[in-house]
Write a protein that holds these residues in place. Structure first.
Motif, short mmCIF file in Angstrom:
data_model
loop_
_atom_site.label_atom_id
_atom_site.label_comp_id
_atom_site.label_asym_id
_atom_site.label_seq_id
_atom_site.Cartn_x
_atom_site.Cartn_y
_atom_site.Cartn_z
N TYR A 103 -3.04 -9.64 -5.12
CA TYR A 103 -3.56 -8.84 -4.01
C TYR A 103 -4.89 -9.40 -3.49
CZ TYR A 103 -5.74 -4.90 -1.58
OH TYR A 103 -6.38 -4.12 -0.66
N ASP A 144 5.03 -6.93 5.40
CA ASP A 144 3.75 -7.62 5.42
C ASP A 144 3.60 -8.83 4.51
OD1 ASP A 144 1.58 -7.73 6.98
OD2 ASP A 144 0.60 -5.93 6.23
N SER A 165 -4.85 2.40 6.61
CA SER A 165 -3.99 1.21 6.73
C SER A 165 -3.08 1.41 7.93
CB SER A 165 -3.16 1.07 5.45
OG SER A 165 -1.95 0.37 5.70
N ARG A 170 -11.20 -3.69 0.19
CA ARG A 170 -11.12 -4.95 -0.58
C ARG A 170 -12.51 -5.35 -1.12
NH1 ARG A 170 -7.39 -7.51 4.27
NH2 ARG A 170 -5.98 -5.76 4.29
N ARG A 208 0.84 -1.20 0.00
CA ARG A 208 0.00 0.00 0.00
C ARG A 208 0.88 1.25 0.00
NH1 ARG A 208 -4.23 0.28 -2.10
NH2 ARG A 208 -5.19 -1.44 -0.98
C1 G6P Z 1 -3.62 -4.30 7.33
C2 G6P Z 1 -2.39 -4.81 6.64
C3 G6P Z 1 -1.75 -3.75 5.82
C4 G6P Z 1 -2.77 -3.14 4.90
C5 G6P Z 1 -3.98 -2.66 5.67
C6 G6P Z 1 -5.05 -2.09 4.77
O1 G6P Z 1 -3.28 -3.35 8.27
O2 G6P Z 1 -1.49 -5.31 7.58
O3 G6P Z 1 -0.72 -4.28 5.06
O4 G6P Z 1 -2.23 -2.07 4.16
O5 G6P Z 1 -4.50 -3.73 6.40
O6 G6P Z 1 -5.43 -3.00 3.81
P1 G6P Z 1 -5.27 -2.73 2.26
O7 G6P Z 1 -5.52 -4.06 1.65
O8 G6P Z 1 -6.28 -1.70 1.94
O9 G6P Z 1 -3.88 -2.23 2.04
#
Ligand code: G6P
Length: 745
Positions: free
Chosen positions: A342, A397, A281, A571, A261
């Protein structure tokens, strides 16, 4: 002192119980002995007088004398000679009236005994003067039959029992005192001996009993003193201190981060203009301030609709807008790549695999293929961005489990620190993934793999043990593969301190008044807030259900308490997320239908992306914030709420299944599945006196201020710098003496 008192209390109670049991056993045995003794003496007396009795039976002048002979024993009260029909032929002086021969016959009849029993009989009776025993023997040799009765005074048995009991109590008392004194002295001596042994062990000369503990103690002391020295030198970690650490330990080198991200997304709005979005995030919340402090490069997926238009010829853009302190390097993904890497493997496979939130992970070959391919693309982008052959790379991550080994293949001397921002499950769960071995081996390309908690580190080591060929060095929490070590370390993540979004924000009181006005609530309305991505791991349904239970159990809150849920869509192409969206909406409607009255609605669901200033405004406006994650590596929303409350007001209700619950112990920690517990915690929060709120909030604010994200990054980067200097030393040594590498690392 308290420990000694506890010990003595246990000792005395134990000895007291033993004495009581001994007293019961002794009383029983001595009573049996006395009774048998009395019986023997009675038999003996009758046996010796028997022939005289028979001879003189018909002689009224001589018979009393024979009876008087039988009663010479001081405990015999009297004796009587009775005819078989119950007539008293003669009785000695002092023979109790109660044992007149007729009365004895009646007493025997009542007990089903016969006066003619050959071995005699006995009757125990309590007389006003004390207990007595009547013993009788039949004299069948008399022409008309008859029997003789001897009455024994038994009160001496009671007296002896009392004496025994008193002596026993005295013995117990003396024994207890002596035992307590001896034990205390012995314990003091032993304790002194242990202390001496421990001191010797700490000095390193002997103390063998403590040797197994010594390594742990030394490690702990070294770590604590290192941290204390560092803290004393630099005070609370800040961007300046982090920059100082980088200059000192890494000669100011550039840090390269790879995270899916991006911290700034350029989106084209409907009116054609471009706006910058700060994504919801936790990873971005934590890493962005670190990058501002360190400069360097953030390699990320360019996901915004205007991202391509804002980069230079090398796909780079300087951020933050207007400040330009570091660079984002964007990597472009095709729809197919994004769907597989993703949405598919990362978020339908690994995300549910790592979170215990009851959503089944989906693993598909096509997704795995894309995941591998995209990891390689990001690894290549990182290798293009580095400026030495031993750079420091921070891999972030679950999107990039394979990247560390891929980067290592191209840059064998790189120091790669991988941080896994979500929980790492136990090996049974990891085993569900068909590519578990590849994932673990990919991560083992790192120099250090970091998790939020020691528990996740342990789970990871267990998974390594279960699924890959390697040697695990449990003492140092490291994995050795082909003479290369990967350290596994806990680094609990945090937020920047102070939070920059608070600059220029109205005071908490103004935020509270403003939010209530906007929502059409009374100025004294009570407010709860929940702020998350719309994700099934966050327990949003459980949270709203707890609000429902709260109103059910506390009628006084109906019409007064409102819960605002800010939910950022997330998502949304994944079916499970769409389903969650519908379910949360339906639940909010149901609760509102149940409790609304006039314009009052207990749940306000704001399903939209909120920029950080708006998020912090809600944090400041609420009486409580409820973080109800069903499973969460850390959860930075909890820490942000604490940071927002500069007024030291407000109560955090926090799920026990978050990493944050281990640090923010002054929150009201609840099991989000237990609606009763969670709703009562909210009720407690709403009724909590201000002083208590301040006490709790002050403690949590001090913790987050000290354990902020600069410290998190600083500790990781210092560990990386130390590893790298050892690596460099080891390379120098191995050039001189091939084969010596592993021992130095
Ligand atoms: C969690 C994950 C992050 C991610 C965030 C938001 O915190 O550990 O890596 O960025 O969720 O999710 P997204 O899929 O929108 O990046």
């Amino acid at each position: 002192m308290a420990r000694t008192a506890r010990f003595l209390a246990v000792l005395l109670v134990g000895l007291g119980l033993l004495t009581w049991v001994a007293h019961l056993a002794l009383t029983r045995t001595t009573r049996r002995w006395f009774e048998r003794d009395v019986e023997l003496r009675e038999r003996l007396a009758v046996a010796s007088a028997r022939s005289s009795l028979v001879r003189q039976w018909a002689n009224p002048a001589a018979l009393p004398e024979v009876l008087a002979d039988i009663t010479r024993d001081e405990r015999v009260m009297g004796a009587a000679a009775c005819d078989r029909d119950g007539r008293t032929r003669a009785a000695s002086e002092g023979f109790p009236e109660a044992f007149a021969c007729r009365g004895v016959l009646a007493g025997l009849g009542a007990r089903g005994l016969s006066p003619d029993a050959r071995d005699g009989w006995s009757l125990d009776v309590d007389l006003p003067g004390g207990p007595v025993r009547a013993y009788g023997v039949a004299l069948p040799e008399l022409p008309g039959g008859g029997f003789v009765v001897i009455v024994h005074d038994m009160s001496f048995v009671g007296r002896r029992e009392a004496t025994t009991r008193n002596q026993l109590l005295l013995a117990f008392f003396v024994l207890a005192l002596a035992a307590a004194a001896v034990t205390v002295v012995a314990a003091r001596l032993a304790w002194r001996g242990w202390q001496d042994d421990l001191r010797r062990a700490l000095r390193g000369d002997g103390g063998r009993e403590f040797q197994p503990l010594m390594r742990d103690v030394r490690e702990l002391v070294a770590r604590l003193s290192q941290e204390r020295d560092a803290d004393a030198r630099g005070g609370v970690w800040s961007p300046e201190r982090l920059r100082g650490a980088l200059t000192h330990h890494l000669q100011g080198e550039r840090v390269v981060i790879v995270a899916n991200r991006e911290p700034y997304i350029h989106e084209r709005k409907e009116d054609g203009t471009v706006r910058v979005v700060h994504p919801a995030s936790g990873l971005v919340t934590a890493l962005e301030p670190v990058m501002r402090a360190c400069s360097g490069i953030w390699v990320a997926h360019g996901s915004g609709s205007a991202d391509r238009e804002t980069v230079d010829a090398h796909d780079r853009v300087k951020v933050p807008p207007g400040e330009e302190s570091y660079v984002v390097r964007r990597v472009w993904l095709t729809e197919e790549e994004e769907a597989g890497y993703y949405y598919g493997f990362s978020n339908e496979g690994l995300w549910p695999l790592c979170h215990v939130a009851h959503t089944r992970p989906e693993f598909r070959d096509v997704d795995w293929e894309q995941y591998r391919k995209v990891n390689q693309r990001f690894a290549d982008a990182v290798c293009d961005e580095v400026d030495s052959d031993d750079p420091i790379v921070l891999v972030q991550d679950y999107h990039f489990a394979l990247a560390p080994a891929m980067i290592r293949a191209r840059l064998p001397r790189a120091t790669i620190i991988t941080f896994w921002h979500i929980p790492w499950p136990n090996p049974e769960r990891v085993g569900i993934c068909p590519w578990r071995q590849e994932l673990i081996e990919g991560l083992l390309g790192s120099s250090v793999v970091g998790f939020h908690t020691q528990q996740h580190c342990n789970n990871f080591l267990d998974a390594v043990d279960a699924f890959v060929e390697s040697r695990i060095d449990r003492e140092h929490n490291a994995v050795v593969q082909r003479a290369r070590r990967t350290l596994v370390r806990p680094y609990p993540i945090s937020i920047e301190w102070p939070v920059r979004w608070l600059d220029g924000l109205p005071s908490p009181a103004e935020c509270a008044a403003g939010v209530r006005r906007e929502l059409g609530l009374a100025p004294d309305a009570l407010l709860g807030v929940g702020i998350d991505r719309l994700d099934y791991t966050k327990g949003i349904e459980e949270r709203l259900a707890a609000v429902d239970t709260l109103l059910e159990r506390h009628p006084e809150l109906r019409g007064r308490f409102t819960f605002i849920q800010l939910a950022a869509p997330s998502r949304t192409r994944i079916a499970r997320y769409q389903e969650l969206n519908d379910r949360v909406e339906a639940l909010a409607d149901k609760i509102n239908a149940r409790w609304s009255e006039g314009s009052y609605r207990p749940v306000v669901l704001l399903r939209a992306h909120h920029e950080p200033p708006s998020v912090f405004r809600y944090f400041r406006a609420a009486e409580l914030c409820y973080v109800s994650s069903l499973h969460d590596g850390m959860n930075l929303v909890a820490k942000e709420f604490v940071a927002a409350r500069t007024d030291e007001r407000g109560v955090l209700v926090l799920s026990q299944f978050t990493g944050a619950a281990r640090e923010l112990t002054e929150a009201l920690v609840v099991n989000p599945y237990d609606l009763g517990e969670a709703s009562e915690a909210m009720a407690t929060a709403l009724a909590m006196p201000v002083e208590q709120q301040q006490e709790r909030m002050r403690a949590m604010r001090s913790l987050v201020a000290h354990f902020n994200v600069y410290r998190w990054a600083g500790r990781m980067l210092i560990d990386a710098a130390q590893l790298r200097s050892r690596e460099r030393l080891s390379v120098r040594l191995s050039r001189r003496e091939p084969g010596s590498r592993e021992s130095v690392l």
